[in-house]
Design an enzyme around this catalytic site. Structure first.
Site, PDB file in Angstrom:
ATOM      1  N   LYS A   1     -14.054  -0.675  14.617  1.00 56.45           N
ATOM      2  CA  LYS A   1     -12.838  -1.350  14.647  1.00 56.45           C
ATOM      3  C   LYS A   1     -12.374  -1.498  16.340  1.00 56.45           C
ATOM      4  CE  LYS A   1      -7.787  -1.145  12.430  1.00 56.45           C
ATOM      5  NZ  LYS A   1      -7.590  -0.498  12.006  1.00 56.45           N
TER       6      LYS A   1
ATOM      7  N   LYS B   1     -11.851  -5.642  18.101  1.00 54.16           N
ATOM      8  CA  LYS B   1     -10.254  -5.817  17.884  1.00 54.16           C
ATOM      9  C   LYS B   1      -9.759  -5.678  19.328  1.00 54.16           C
ATOM     10  CE  LYS B   1      -9.191  -4.987  13.670  1.00 54.16           C
ATOM     11  NZ  LYS B   1      -8.211  -5.826  12.620  1.00 54.16           N
TER      12      LYS B   1
ATOM     13  N   ASN C   1       1.244  -1.337  -0.350  1.00 56.11           N
ATOM     14  CA  ASN C   1      -0.075  -0.046   0.049  1.00 56.11           C
ATOM     15  C   ASN C   1       1.257   0.802  -0.228  1.00 56.11           C
ATOM     16  OD1 ASN C   1       0.646   0.712   3.196  1.00 56.11           O
ATOM     17  ND2 ASN C   1      -0.889  -0.947   3.408  1.00 56.11           N
TER      18      ASN C   1
ATOM     19  N   PRO D   1      -2.725 -12.377   9.333  1.00 53.28           N
ATOM     20  CA  PRO D   1      -2.477 -12.122  11.065  1.00 53.28           C
ATOM     21  C   PRO D   1      -3.153 -10.572  11.518  1.00 53.28           C
ATOM     22  CG  PRO D   1      -0.397 -12.203  10.940  1.00 53.28           C
ATOM     23  CD  PRO D   1      -1.164 -12.648   9.416  1.00 53.28           C
ATOM     24  N   ASP D   2      -3.997 -10.721  12.311  1.00 55.97           N
ATOM     25  CA  ASP D   2      -4.082  -9.527  12.596  1.00 55.97           C
ATOM     26  C   ASP D   2      -3.744  -8.858  13.610  1.00 55.97           C
ATOM     27  OD1 ASP D   2      -6.290  -7.436  13.837  1.00 55.97           O
ATOM     28  OD2 ASP D   2      -7.911  -8.276  13.069  1.00 55.97           O
TER      29      ASP D   2
END
Length: 397
Positions: free
Chosen positions: A337, A341, A208, A303-304
């Site tokens: 979010k 999270k 990105n 993976p987060d």
């Protein structure tokens, strides 16, 4: 931040010497006393009078000035400061110190001191890349000399590449980091930054537009307040900050492993723009273009990292700060979010192309916490970092 500190500033003979004037002004506005030393060549680029006017005191230039020797000998001068800063640090000055040469006042001071030295290199890209300069830099690093920069960019000589002296505020931040005895002393912080690169084959990857500038600024600000910072960075455009432990990674999986290895920590600031997906089966060789046949890429989730750190049952940092880069409904998406999270705060921003924020020098964020959503005005990324670091210090001190 630097009140009561004395900086011995050695100005080398390079075109970047003009930046030393701004550096002096920035150091003094933060409360530091600046004692300037100029090499003979430095006087070809800036005048002793202008340096003296900004520093508010005498400029030292001559090794054999008997008056100076009577008032403050070069040995005392080299040891009376809290930090010695060399900006610009030319290839000549770097080479003299690395090879034990002391033929003028600047090199003699550097040889005679037991004070920490911070150098801001500046030179032509070919000089910077020369094996002799790299050898000298490696020797100095191994023997405790710290560096800030150089940056990559256009040169006064018309070439492009690494060798531009760090900007004055970058040097100030490095000085603050070296001298920090701040509100975060004794605290350990992990900061993630930059993009991740998820390989498709040996020559292609998914990424990105994140430059890493905001994460770098945050790490710098936390270090300036005395925190021990582990800076885990993907392949960012900007150089990592001075005075922190730098761990370079490429992929999301590597970043997660580096974050886990850096724990425990008091604070985790997850500013990296981690790729959400990766190619399920990376090709071991370059995928060839076949006319009329497009490659089929199968994806799987990365993976987060933010969620895993936020939801740890043991060893969770006391404060976990996430980031949300959105293109629409910024507050709503970021609030959701944060809940999903499990982090304490979310720093949300609008990265729509028209804002110029992703990859730019400014940011406009909303800090989302238990107290709600707090809009911050658009400001430079270093200013955002300073404000966030103050909030973090108040929360964990």
């Amino acid at each position: 931040m630097l009140s009561g500190k004395t900086i011995l500033l050695i100005i080398g003979g390079g075109i970047a010497a003009y930046k030393s004037l701004e550096l002096i002004r920035r150091l003094k506005e933060r409360g530091a006393a600046v004692v300037p030393v100029m090499t003979g060549a430095a006087g070809e680029f800036v005048t002793p009078l202008s340096v003296s006017a900004l520093a508010g005191g005498k400029v030292y230039t001559d090794l054999f000035d008997l008056t100076d020797e009577a008032e403050m000998g070069h040995i005392q001068l080299s040891r009376a400061a809290d930090l010695i800063v060399v900006a610009p640090a030319t290839a000549d000055l770097i080479g003299k110190v690395a090879n034990g040469l002391a033929g003028d006042l600047a090199s003699t001071l550097l040889m005679a001191t037991d004070t920490e030295v911070l150098m801001a290199p500046a030179m032509n890209v070919r000089m910077w890349e020369h094996y002799a300069v790299q050898r000298n830099l490696a020797w100095l690093r191994d023997n405790g000399v710290r560096f800030v920069g150089p940056n990559e960019g256009d040169m006064a000589c018309g070439e492009y590449g690494p060798g531009r002296m760090a900007e004055p505020m970058e040097i100030v931040a490095a000085v603050e980091a070296r001298l920090a005895r701040g509100v975060l002393s004794g605290k350990r912080a992990i900061v993630t930054s930059g993009p991740t690169h998820e390989p498709i084959d040996p020559v292609r990857y998914i990424a990105n537009r994140s430059s890493g500038a905001q994460g770098t600024a945050i790490a710098r600000a936390l270090a300036a307040r005395g925190a021990e910072v582990v800076f885990v960075t993907g392949p960012a455009d900007v150089a990592p900050p001075e005075g922190v432990e730098v761990v370079k990674v490429q992929s999301a999986r590597q970043m997660l492993a580096a974050v886990e290895a850096a724990l425990p920590a008091d604070v985790a600031v997850m500013a990296a723009a981690v790729a959400d997906w990766r190619v399920k089966s990376e090709s071991g060789s370059k995928i060839k273009k076949v006319k009329g046949a497009l490659p089929v890429l199968e994806f799987e989730e990365n993976p987060d990292i933010l969620a895993q750190v936020s939801q740890m049952t043991e060893g969770r940092p006391g404060l976990v700060v996430g980031f949300a880069a959105e293109t629409d409904d910024v507050v709503a998406h970021a609030t959701a979010k944060r809940a999903r999270k499990g982090c304490d705060w979310i720093v949300a921003n609008d990265v729509s192309p028209e804002t110029g924020i992703m990859g730019g020098t400014e940011n406009a964020v909303v800090l989302i916490s238990d107290a709600g959503a707090e809009d911050w005005p658009r400001m430079g990324k270093q200013d955002v970092a300073e404000r966030l670091a103050d909030r973090i210090a108040a929360a964990v001190s």
